[in-house]
Design a protein around this motif. Structure first.
Motif, PDB file in Angstrom:
ATOM      1  N   HIS A   1       4.541  -1.677 -11.180  1.00 52.69           N
ATOM      2  CA  HIS A   1       4.300  -1.912  -9.753  1.00 52.69           C
ATOM      3  C   HIS A   1       4.894  -3.228  -9.278  1.00 52.69           C
ATOM      4  O   HIS A   1       4.280  -3.977  -8.545  1.00 52.69           O
ATOM      5  CB  HIS A   1       2.804  -1.869  -9.441  1.00 52.69           C
ATOM      6  CG  HIS A   1       2.197  -0.536  -9.725  1.00 52.69           C
ATOM      7  ND1 HIS A   1       2.290   0.527  -8.862  1.00 52.69           N
ATOM      8  CD2 HIS A   1       1.523  -0.100 -10.804  1.00 52.69           C
ATOM      9  CE1 HIS A   1       1.691   1.571  -9.403  1.00 52.69           C
ATOM     10  NE2 HIS A   1       1.211   1.228 -10.575  1.00 52.69           N
TER      11      HIS A   1
ATOM     12  N   ASP B   1       4.910  13.689 -11.885  1.00 51.34           N
ATOM     13  CA  ASP B   1       4.179  12.735 -11.044  1.00 51.34           C
ATOM     14  C   ASP B   1       2.680  12.687 -11.350  1.00 51.34           C
ATOM     15  O   ASP B   1       2.051  11.657 -11.205  1.00 51.34           O
ATOM     16  CB  ASP B   1       4.381  13.098  -9.562  1.00 51.34           C
ATOM     17  CG  ASP B   1       5.831  12.904  -9.159  1.00 51.34           C
ATOM     18  OD1 ASP B   1       6.561  12.242  -9.909  1.00 51.34           O
ATOM     19  OD2 ASP B   1       6.236  13.430  -8.102  1.00 51.34           O
TER      20      ASP B   1
ATOM     21  N   TRP C   1       0.819  -1.214   0.000  1.00 48.97           N
ATOM     22  CA  TRP C   1       0.000   0.000   0.000  1.00 48.97           C
ATOM     23  C   TRP C   1       0.863   1.280   0.000  1.00 48.97           C
ATOM     24  O   TRP C   1       0.359   2.358  -0.202  1.00 48.97           O
ATOM     25  CB  TRP C   1      -0.941   0.020   1.218  1.00 48.97           C
ATOM     26  CG  TRP C   1      -0.220  -0.165   2.523  1.00 48.97           C
ATOM     27  CD1 TRP C   1       0.358   0.801   3.276  1.00 48.97           C
ATOM     28  CD2 TRP C   1       0.020  -1.387   3.191  1.00 48.97           C
ATOM     29  NE1 TRP C   1       0.955   0.258   4.374  1.00 48.97           N
ATOM     30  CE2 TRP C   1       0.757  -1.094   4.367  1.00 48.97           C
ATOM     31  CE3 TRP C   1      -0.325  -2.724   2.933  1.00 48.97           C
ATOM     32  CZ2 TRP C   1       1.153  -2.076   5.264  1.00 48.97           C
ATOM     33  CZ3 TRP C   1       0.068  -3.685   3.836  1.00 48.97           C
ATOM     34  CH2 TRP C   1       0.811  -3.360   4.987  1.00 48.97           C
TER      35      TRP C   1
ATOM     36  N   THR D   1       7.781  -2.777  -1.170  1.00 44.81           N
ATOM     37  CA  THR D   1       7.950  -1.777  -0.116  1.00 44.81           C
ATOM     38  C   THR D   1       7.732  -2.475   1.233  1.00 44.81           C
ATOM     39  O   THR D   1       6.980  -3.447   1.323  1.00 44.81           O
ATOM     40  CB  THR D   1       6.947  -0.627  -0.266  1.00 44.81           C
ATOM     41  OG1 THR D   1       5.662  -1.174  -0.533  1.00 44.81           O
ATOM     42  CG2 THR D   1       7.338   0.291  -1.412  1.00 44.81           C
TER      43      THR D   1
ATOM     44  N   SER E   1       3.523   3.833  -1.465  1.00 44.89           N
ATOM     45  CA  SER E   1       3.993   4.218  -2.801  1.00 44.89           C
ATOM     46  C   SER E   1       5.525   4.214  -2.814  1.00 44.89           C
ATOM     47  O   SER E   1       6.156   4.237  -1.762  1.00 44.89           O
ATOM     48  CB  SER E   1       3.470   5.600  -3.160  1.00 44.89           C
ATOM     49  OG  SER E   1       3.959   6.526  -2.223  1.00 44.89           O
ATOM     50  N   TYR E   2       6.081   4.169  -3.980  1.00 42.82           N
ATOM     51  CA  TYR E   2       7.528   4.251  -4.102  1.00 42.82           C
ATOM     52  C   TYR E   2       7.866   5.358  -5.095  1.00 42.82           C
ATOM     53  O   TYR E   2       7.045   5.757  -5.918  1.00 42.82           O
ATOM     54  CB  TYR E   2       8.136   2.912  -4.524  1.00 42.82           C
ATOM     55  CG  TYR E   2       7.556   2.330  -5.778  1.00 42.82           C
ATOM     56  CD1 TYR E   2       8.079   2.643  -7.018  1.00 42.82           C
ATOM     57  CD2 TYR E   2       6.459   1.462  -5.718  1.00 42.82           C
ATOM     58  CE1 TYR E   2       7.537   2.124  -8.163  1.00 42.82           C
ATOM     59  CE2 TYR E   2       5.905   0.945  -6.867  1.00 42.82           C
ATOM     60  CZ  TYR E   2       6.450   1.273  -8.087  1.00 42.82           C
ATOM     61  OH  TYR E   2       5.899   0.763  -9.223  1.00 42.82           O
TER      62      TYR E   2
END
Lengths: 630, 484
Positions: free
Chosen positions: A288, A277, A262, A292, A264-265
């Motif tokens: 994706h 972005d 969940w 993480t 973000s990176y």
């Protein structure tokens, strides 16, 4: 196909009333459509950009000042005004902001090419930031790591002297650990990581080599495909290696490390490649597949689907002054969350003093502030990306902060703005005719000025240097042709630095003022405990051994004068007993550079600072040896 | 030369590909032009043209203005002299108004000589002085005003045409100012002669059909420039900026430049013609599929036609053309090409390029029509001619004769190392293939526009959309012919 015959003088044959080919209704319609498309594109773009422009770029500090300055200096006559208008239009164009990323994303997806020169595309569309690949000059010249290693070693020696175990953790470059996907045609210098570790070892610095850890990871777990930072999986791996190296791993951590899809990176390289972005064109590229992680407080949930419901563990930097953790991580924003992972594996709070951006030693500036009132950490990991160490030696403005004793090697001696005089330069650039008592100022106060005298006149006199917290007088003898005057400050002085010519006898003197751009330093230990001199002054001494003075050798000293405000005396002594004395006025924390040219050929034995007896507590934070001011 | 292959100037002129031109200048110009009464339209053209030029360097507008005033006055003077002469005509008397023509020539060619060739002259002199150990002549480099080669030639053609009786002196100054400064072709041609523009300045037709054709020309030119020429520019730049190339790399660079130059310049010409048509002007065709030529002679009938015909009519023929015997013809031909090369720029490389072209023209003329070469298959002759042209462009593009020699050596296989070899990106490779397909697979823009095919026009709209998207992304390359 038969080419149409040109008319006399070669004019285009589409003469009014002379259609060579009968136009079909469909063709007529298409032609009208072409006109509509053309005019709509032009007028539509103009209208959108005029009535719904993008907000102005959020520039701050020097960037803002520089941008505004260029606007103000722009002139119609030389075309610079037109250029500025074009730049403003580009920055505010909503159509450009919307369509530009589409083109950039298309290039990236279909041709594996970047619309920006900053970003290099490697195998399988992996992105690399050009300045990180090989340092300052991509593929052109081998970057040097000698000076970086010396600077880090200087800092490490001081920290170690406090009883702290200093461990340097250089993070290998993306182009090194992803060599098989690195862009072709670029010199990667893959041996630099090893050489840096070796050089640090030579200096006696304890290091951790992360390359074996990287080798054991899958490509997506090493670095992020569209980002310049290393992957979180690699940071988790590194945290394990670091706690093992320090011998502080906990066998039963009270926290747990969970994969956190969940979260973000970052994808900063897409931004650099012209795909911001908020652009929908990003969705063409992102897969994706990056992992993480997050440290959570409670025991693992049995149901992995509910893992995210666990409470997030407190960040490890909640320490207070008198209870600073024994483990500390300093470094750069290159490694966010690394402190969390270290705390998890060690099951102990870790003070995270990492600092974003800037020079690779900048975060040490916070160290003394943080540990000023309590015990120093037992273990200090110092993490930094190797590419930042390669940038050492480039022309950039490194701010010297005198409020801590560890960044003294980071001298900011790069011109930040031209010197200004109260009167116009007489000839050329940088040559100033300075009347007695007149001032020249450095715009940002961060500079070292080399003043070379030309012209006639005895020029005897005193030149005094004033900054916000220091006044020093520099004698200029008649025979002297050159003078080095340091202007060093802890903050943007904005004109507070003044160099004052008080020449006796000569009403004017032509001088050339240039800015010194580099300074090599070798670190020495801080001052000895205070002692009282026979003349009633209190003195601290730093001892030097085996140091031969050349022309323009120097001592760079950081003094913490506490609440003292007033005169101080500085002395340099040589092995033969020759002594030079400088007198200055100072307050608070100051940095002083002493040019020891007068001792040239001798061996330096000590450096002393004396304050009147009764002065409140003060100390020499450090005194460093500069073989030569250049 | 700077990175873009252009001489270092303080600022770039407005490009047709600039957002300022496309989204501000052009809509405003077209809007005002069509809203204004017909008598004000020449003023609008002139005002916008001066604005267009002033965007680069306002002070250089004075130069263009001076040239305009000089030639307008000279034209009036020649006209007056010729009218007087009709009453006092004598057998064998020289043509009246000669002194005005000389004044015009001196003025225009003087401007050109100073701004374009003075730096070269001083550099050459200093080189010679250095050989003899003498100190160099102190000299502040002169900035080359954009388009000076084009507007001085145009302006000069006006006085010469009047003198020869090929055109009447212009009646209104505004028309002449409009002719000299007309922005569509001001800075990179086509070179428009007054005799073909005089009547159009006074009277021309505006229609939706003509405007539509202009739009198609403009869109085609824009696509040629942005999608093809600019995509090939990095490959050419990297090849000509490299010290050591493989044979393949050298050819790749030379071919890329060959196509870049053609699509850049012909794209600009198409845009200029299109802009002209939008406001009712017909400009000369400048390119006619030159790379489909089967000989260098044919190439020069198809490449930069407005310049080659200008040189023919105002230089080659006045020198005597082919009317004074074989040897003189070859000398005239060589001289014309040498000066044509020098017109492109003040450098030995341009002179070498002119000499190279002149050599082949003379050789073809010497060989005559019934040669072994003429019996070769047409495709082979096309290929050989193309190769000769590619080799010629190496001189044209190189920064120095040494670099040209190095490049040609690499192309010939005498290659050192591959250290600085050219790498071609995917988009550049696609552009190279597309450029070849357009060059040999499609007719000229003029033929395509004349064909009035709905399919072609729709395809062009797609290319236009792609062009606009590309324009909104990265920086684009200045037009190559701005430097001349």
């Amino acid at each position: 196909m038969k080419e149409p015959t040109p008319e006399p003088d070669g004019l285009v044959v589409i003469a009014p009333g002379k259609p060579r080919v009968e136009e079909t209704p469909m063709a007529r319609l298409t032609r009208v459509l072409a006109v509509i498309v053309f005019l709509s594109a032009l007028v539509g773009t103009a209208a959108v950009d005029l009535f719904n422009p993008l907000p102005a770029p959020a520039l701050i500090g020097k960037e803002r000042a520089n941008f505004d300055r260029l606007d103000q200096e722009a002139r119609w006559l030389d075309g610079t005004k037109a250029r500025r208008i074009a730049i403003h239009r580009r920055l505010s164009s909503r159509v450009r902001g919307t369509l530009g990323p589409v083109h950039a994303a298309s290039l990236l997806r279909y041709f594996h090419e970047s619309a920006s020169e900053q970003v290099l595309v490697g195998g399988d569309g992996w992105l690399f930031l050009d300045r990180q690949v090989a340092g300052p000059a991509k593929g052109q010249r081998r970057p040097s790591i000698d000076r970086s290693a010396a600077l880090l070693a200087a800092a490490a020696r001081r920290i170690t002297a406090k009883g702290t175990r200093f461990v340097a953790v250089p993070v290998p470059r993306k182009s090194t650990v992803m060599a098989d996907l690195a862009p072709s045609g670029i010199e990667l210098f893959p041996s630099i990581e090893g050489e840096l570790l070796e050089r640090l070892g030579d200096h006696g610095v304890e290091t951790i080599d992360l390359r074996p850890m990287f080798d054991g990871l899958a490509p997506h777990d090493r670095y992020l495909k569209f980002d310049s930072h290393w992957a979180q999986a690699a940071r988790v791996g590194a945290a394990g290696v670091m706690v093992d190296h320090a011998g502080v791993r906990s066998s039963a951590p009270s926290t747990r490390l969970v994969e956190a899809p969940w979260l973000s990176y970052s994808t900063d390289l897409l931004r650099f490649a012209g795909i911001p972005d908020d652009s929908w064109a990003r969705s063409w590229l992102l897969s994706h597949s990056e992992k993480t992680f997050e440290v959570r407080a409670r025991a693992p949930e049995r149901d992995p689907e509910r893992a995210h419901e666990g409470k997030r563990a407190p960040r490890p930097i909640q320490a207070v002054k008198d209870r600073m953790p024994p483990l500390a991580l300093f470094g750069t924003s290159f490694s966010s969350r690394l402190g969390d992972y270290l705390a998890h594996f060690a099951d102990s709070p870790v003070f995270d003093g990492s600092q974003p951006g800037g020079f690779f030693l900048d975060s040490l500036a916070r160290l003394r502030q943080c540990y000023n009132f309590g015990a120093w950490p037992e273990v200090l990991w110092y993490e930094f990306p190797v590419f930042k160490a390669l940038r050492q030696g480039q022309d950039r403005n490194w701010t010297l902060s005198t409020s801590q004793g560890f960044s003294l090697s980071v001298l900011p001696i790069v011109p930040t703005s031209p010197l200004r005089a109260e009167m116009a330069p007489t000839t050329g650039t940088g040559r100033l005719a300075i009347d007695r008592g007149h001032l020249i100022t450095s715009g940002n106060g961060i500079a070292m000025v080399r003043v070379t005298r030309e012209g006639s006149g005895p020029g005897e006199g005193l030149w005094s240097l004033r900054t916000a917290n220091l006044t020093a007088e520099v004698p200029w003898h008649a025979a002297r042709k050159e003078l080095l005057i340091p202007i060093i400050a802890t903050h943007d002085l904005g004109g507070e630095v003044q160099l004052i010519a008080k020449a006796n006898g000569a009403p004017t003197m032509d001088v050339t003022a240039t800015l010194v751009t580099d300074l090599d330093l070798e670190s020495r230990s801080p001052g000895t405990p205070e002692r009282v001199r026979t003349d009633g002054q209190t003195t601290q001494t730093v001892t030097f051994t085996g140091v031969t003075i050349e022309r323009h050798s120097a001592i760079v000293a950081h003094l913490d004068l506490g609440s003292w405000q007033g005169p101080l005396e500085l002395r340099s002594r040589t092995a033969t007993g020759s002594t030079a004395i400088w007198r200055a006025e100072g307050a608070g924390q100051v940095t002083i550079v002493l040019d020891l040219s007068r001792h040239a050929g001798e061996t330096l034995s000590s450096f002393e600072v004396s304050l009147p007896a009764g002065a409140p507590p003060w100390r020499i934070d450090s005194a460093d040896w500069a073989p030569r001011l250049r | 030369m700077d990175d873009g292959g252009l001489p270092a100037v303080l600022s770039s002129p407005v490009l047709f590909t600039d957002a300022e031109f496309l989204y501000a200048f052009l809509p405003a110009f077209l809007g005002l032009y069509y809203l204004a009464q017909e008598r004000f339209r020449p003023w609008i053209i002139a005002a916008f043209s001066y604005g267009f030029y002033a965007w680069w360097r306002p002070d250089f507008v004075i130069l263009m203005w001076a040239s305009t005033v000089l030639d307008y006055s000279a034209g009036r003077g020649i006209g007056r002299a010729q009218r007087l002469a009709t009453f006092t005509a004598e057998e064998g008397a020289r043509r009246p108004g000669r002194s005005w023509v000389w004044l015009s020539c001196l003025g225009n060619l003087g401007l050109l000589a100073y701004f374009k060739y003075a730096n070269f002259g001083v550099d050459t002199l200093n080189g010679l002085l250095a050989q003899f150990g003498e100190p160099p002549v102190a000299w502040t480099a002169v900035i080359l005003p954009v388009g000076i080669s084009f507007y001085t030639f145009q302006s000069l053609s006006y006085t010469v045409d009047i003198y020869r009786g090929d055109a009447e002196p212009v009646r209104r100054f505004r028309d002449f100012a409009c002719y000299v400064s007309m922005f569509p072709q001001l800075v990179a041609g086509p070179i428009v002669r007054y005799r073909s523009m005089g009547q159009q300045l006074v009277e021309r037709t505006h229609s939706m059909r003509l405007f539509g054709m202009g739009v198609l020309f403009f869109q085609a030119g824009l696509a040629k420039k942005v999608l093809l020429a600019d995509s090939l520019a990095p490959v050419a730049q990297s090849a000509f900026g490299s010290d050591s190339l493989t044979t393949v790399g050298a050819w790749l660079g030379a071919l890329s430049y060959t196509f870049q130059l053609y699509f850049d310049f012909s794209g600009y010409s198409d845009m200029a013609i299109g802009l002209g048509l939008m406001i009712g002007f017909r400009f000369p065709v400048n390119f006619d599929r030159p790379y489909a030529s089967r000989s260098i002679t044919e190439f020069w009938r198809r490449w930069h036609i407005s310049l080659s015909s200008f040189l023919r009519d105002y230089l080659y023929i006045p020198l005597g053309g082919n009317r004074k015997g074989g040897a003189r013809t070859y000398v005239n031909l060589s001289l014309t090409m040498l000066l044509g090369g020098l017109w492109h720029g003040a450098a030995w490389t341009f002179i070498a390029w002119g000499a190279y072209q002149g050599f082949w023209l003379v050789l073809e003329r010497l060989a005559g029509r019934r040669t072994l070469y003429q019996r070769l298959p047409s495709a082979l002759r096309l290929l050989l001619t193309f190769l000769l042209v590619v080799i010629g462009w190496v001189f044209f593009r190189a920064d120095s004769m040494a670099q040209a020699g190095q490049m040609l050596a690499s192309m010939a296989g005498w290659t050192g190392s591959s250290a600085g070899d050219v790498t071609i990106s995917g988009s550049a490779a696609a552009a190279l293939a597309a450029a070849a397909a357009v060059t040999w697979g499609l007719p000229s823009t003029q033929a395509l526009v004349a064909r009035r095919s709905a399919l072609w026009m729709l395809l062009l709209q797609l290319a236009f959309a792609a062009t606009l998207i590309a324009l909104h992304s990265a920086d684009h390359v200045p037009f190559l012919y701005f430097q001349f």
